[in-house]
Scaffold this motif. Sequence first.
Motif, PDB file in Angstrom:
ATOM      1  N   HIS A   1       0.819  -1.219   0.000  1.00  0.00           N
ATOM      2  CA  HIS A   1       0.000   0.000   0.000  1.00  0.00           C
ATOM      3  C   HIS A   1       0.849   1.265   0.000  1.00  0.00           C
ATOM      4  N   PHE A   2       2.141   1.060  -0.152  1.00  0.00           N
ATOM      5  CA  PHE A   2       3.057   2.207  -0.056  1.00  0.00           C
ATOM      6  C   PHE A   2       3.050   2.994  -1.373  1.00  0.00           C
ATOM      7  N   ASN A   3       2.302   4.085  -1.384  1.00  0.00           N
ATOM      8  CA  ASN A   3       2.325   5.008  -2.522  1.00  0.00           C
ATOM      9  C   ASN A   3       2.142   6.430  -1.998  1.00  0.00           C
ATOM     10  N   SER A   4       2.385   7.396  -2.852  1.00  0.00           N
ATOM     11  CA  SER A   4       2.416   8.794  -2.408  1.00  0.00           C
ATOM     12  C   SER A   4       1.087   9.262  -1.818  1.00  0.00           C
ATOM     13  N   LYS A   5      -0.025   8.828  -2.404  1.00  0.00           N
ATOM     14  CA  LYS A   5      -1.330   9.306  -1.937  1.00  0.00           C
ATOM     15  C   LYS A   5      -1.692   8.737  -0.575  1.00  0.00           C
ATOM     16  N   LYS A   6      -1.433   7.438  -0.360  1.00  0.00           N
ATOM     17  CA  LYS A   6      -1.757   6.842   0.937  1.00  0.00           C
ATOM     18  C   LYS A   6      -0.843   7.373   2.043  1.00  0.00           C
ATOM     19  N   VAL A   7       0.434   7.557   1.729  1.00  0.00           N
ATOM     20  CA  VAL A   7       1.362   8.121   2.710  1.00  0.00           C
ATOM     21  C   VAL A   7       0.973   9.562   3.030  1.00  0.00           C
TER      22      VAL A   7
ATOM     23  N   ARG B   1      -0.204  10.806   6.804  1.00  0.00           N
ATOM     24  CA  ARG B   1       0.400  11.925   7.537  1.00  0.00           C
ATOM     25  C   ARG B   1      -0.657  12.946   7.947  1.00  0.00           C
ATOM     26  N   LEU B   2      -1.546  13.299   7.010  1.00  0.00           N
ATOM     27  CA  LEU B   2      -2.551  14.320   7.307  1.00  0.00           C
ATOM     28  C   LEU B   2      -3.573  13.840   8.335  1.00  0.00           C
ATOM     29  N   LEU B   3      -3.897  12.565   8.306  1.00  0.00           N
ATOM     30  CA  LEU B   3      -4.819  12.025   9.299  1.00  0.00           C
ATOM     31  C   LEU B   3      -4.232  12.138  10.706  1.00  0.00           C
ATOM     32  N   ASN B   4      -2.960  11.778  10.834  1.00  0.00           N
ATOM     33  CA  ASN B   4      -2.295  11.896  12.134  1.00  0.00           C
ATOM     34  C   ASN B   4      -2.275  13.338  12.623  1.00  0.00           C
ATOM     35  N   CYS B   5      -1.913  14.240  11.740  1.00  0.00           N
ATOM     36  CA  CYS B   5      -1.829  15.663  12.117  1.00  0.00           C
ATOM     37  C   CYS B   5      -3.210  16.213  12.476  1.00  0.00           C
ATOM     38  N   PHE B   6      -4.218  15.866  11.680  1.00  0.00           N
ATOM     39  CA  PHE B   6      -5.555  16.409  11.911  1.00  0.00           C
ATOM     40  C   PHE B   6      -6.133  15.887  13.226  1.00  0.00           C
ATOM     41  N   VAL B   7      -5.986  14.603  13.487  1.00  0.00           N
ATOM     42  CA  VAL B   7      -6.531  14.035  14.718  1.00  0.00           C
ATOM     43  C   VAL B   7      -5.870  14.659  15.939  1.00  0.00           C
ATOM     44  N   LYS B   8      -4.557  14.865  15.879  1.00  0.00           N
ATOM     45  CA  LYS B   8      -3.842  15.473  16.996  1.00  0.00           C
ATOM     46  C   LYS B   8      -4.266  16.929  17.208  1.00  0.00           C
ATOM     47  N   GLU B   9      -4.446  17.658  16.115  1.00  0.00           N
ATOM     48  CA  GLU B   9      -4.824  19.072  16.205  1.00  0.00           C
ATOM     49  C   GLU B   9      -6.265  19.242  16.680  1.00  0.00           C
ATOM     50  N   ASN B  10      -7.100  18.214  16.475  1.00  0.00           N
ATOM     51  CA  ASN B  10      -8.507  18.271  16.869  1.00  0.00           C
ATOM     52  C   ASN B  10      -8.806  17.203  17.916  1.00  0.00           C
ATOM     53  N   GLU B  11      -7.862  17.002  18.793  1.00  0.00           N
ATOM     54  CA  GLU B  11      -7.917  15.901  19.753  1.00  0.00           C
ATOM     55  C   GLU B  11      -9.167  15.941  20.630  1.00  0.00           C
ATOM     56  N   THR B  12      -9.485  17.106  21.176  1.00  0.00           N
ATOM     57  CA  THR B  12     -10.627  17.213  22.087  1.00  0.00           C
ATOM     58  C   THR B  12     -11.930  16.835  21.392  1.00  0.00           C
ATOM     59  N   GLN B  13     -12.174  17.403  20.229  1.00  0.00           N
ATOM     60  CA  GLN B  13     -13.404  17.109  19.494  1.00  0.00           C
ATOM     61  C   GLN B  13     -13.433  15.656  19.035  1.00  0.00           C
TER      62      GLN B  13
ATOM     63  N   THR C   1      -5.996   8.881  19.885  1.00  0.00           N
ATOM     64  CA  THR C   1      -5.535   9.887  18.922  1.00  0.00           C
ATOM     65  C   THR C   1      -4.231   9.465  18.261  1.00  0.00           C
ATOM     66  N   GLU C   2      -3.639   8.379  18.743  1.00  0.00           N
ATOM     67  CA  GLU C   2      -2.391   7.874  18.160  1.00  0.00           C
ATOM     68  C   GLU C   2      -2.611   6.540  17.464  1.00  0.00           C
ATOM     69  N   ASN C   3      -3.837   6.283  17.058  1.00  0.00           N
ATOM     70  CA  ASN C   3      -4.161   5.021  16.397  1.00  0.00           C
ATOM     71  C   ASN C   3      -3.357   4.783  15.130  1.00  0.00           C
ATOM     72  N   LEU C   4      -2.989   5.859  14.442  1.00  0.00           N
ATOM     73  CA  LEU C   4      -2.254   5.728  13.187  1.00  0.00           C
ATOM     74  C   LEU C   4      -0.800   6.158  13.328  1.00  0.00           C
ATOM     75  N   LEU C   5      -0.400   6.480  14.548  1.00  0.00           N
ATOM     76  CA  LEU C   5       0.941   7.034  14.766  1.00  0.00           C
ATOM     77  C   LEU C   5       1.889   5.953  15.280  1.00  0.00           C
ATOM     78  N   PRO C   6       2.888   5.550  14.492  1.00  0.00           N
ATOM     79  CA  PRO C   6       3.806   4.498  14.924  1.00  0.00           C
ATOM     80  C   PRO C   6       4.784   4.994  15.990  1.00  0.00           C
ATOM     81  N   GLU C   7       5.373   4.044  16.696  1.00  0.00           N
ATOM     82  CA  GLU C   7       6.422   4.397  17.657  1.00  0.00           C
ATOM     83  C   GLU C   7       7.631   4.950  16.900  1.00  0.00           C
TER      84      GLU C   7
END
Length: 338
Positions: free
Chosen positions: A252-258, A262-274, A320-326
């Motif tokens: 699944h490694f391609n530019s669009k999925k990557v 990245r944007l999903l991780n950033c968005f979830v973190k930035e909107n953590e409370t909601q 909020t870190e469901n998609l964020l690897p160690e």
Amino acid sequence: MAGASTFLDQLVSKFLINHLESSLLDLRYNICFLLSKIFQEVTDIGLDMYSVLIQALTNRMTDRSHAVRAVATLALRRFQDPKDSNDQVLMTYHFHLRKDPSHKVRLSVLSCIEPCESTISGIIEKTRDVQALIRKAAYIKLATLDAKNLLTSEQRLMILKDGLNDKNHFVRKVVESRLILSWLKAYEDDIFLFLKDFDTESDIEDIEKIVNIILQHYLTQKCVDFGTKLHSLVFNFKKKHLDKKKLIYPQHFNSKKVFLWRLLNCFVKENETQFLQSCQLENICKNKSSQNENNFNSFKTDGYQESTDINDSTEAEDMTENLLPEFPHFCDFVQKSV
């Protein structure tokens, strides 16, 4: 019905058309206005009247009064034929859309003109009109288009980029709340399908804006199983594309999925409370039996207890870190990907 049609034909041919050339401004205006109202309600005009009416109203499109030109535009609306590239009404509309000095006339044309191959360039051009009201109307009109068939991906990106960077707040708001979401529906409200038609590497900054607007929309869309459509997207993205270390599978490694990862991780973190407040942990638990145990456990956090008090649960906050690897795993991932 036939009698009513005959009476209407007589009224138009013997009285209204003859006074469209009157020297009295108010009379010309009122006749055009009356015709516009008649054509909203009546469809059985005699065919022999069409060409006469079109010519008479087209003449009023050259009236010295912008008010008359604007109302004549409304009266001509029913006579346009988008299937005919040489249609007289569309050609008249196209000219006034691009050349008329009155923004009221341009606005009237935008409200009436049917989007088609012969008019689309003029509509797009109005997204750069000097009047913010015209630009706003142009984006509203573009939101009604079959954008997948009438516009190239380059045109769509250019339109969205111009709209999102417009100097007027209300124009930007229309692009965000109407245009993007309308075009997204053409892709079955699926962000993956939507991104397929864009080169995410060509204009990263503006495509990020577009994706974040869609994710914000998903965060407000209710979903029975997970709380919102965003939670569903996060769950399914992890289930389909990430391994146990929360790293994207090689297949699944391609530019669009990557890019989306990245944007999903950033968005979830930035909107953590909601994000946490909107999550339905109870429903996720209820769906446990219908999901694969490993998939479910990968969505909920380790050590999660049967509690729905999301704000007070440190385990729930880890969602909020469901998609964020160690960090070590990600470093290894990057090193292998270089």
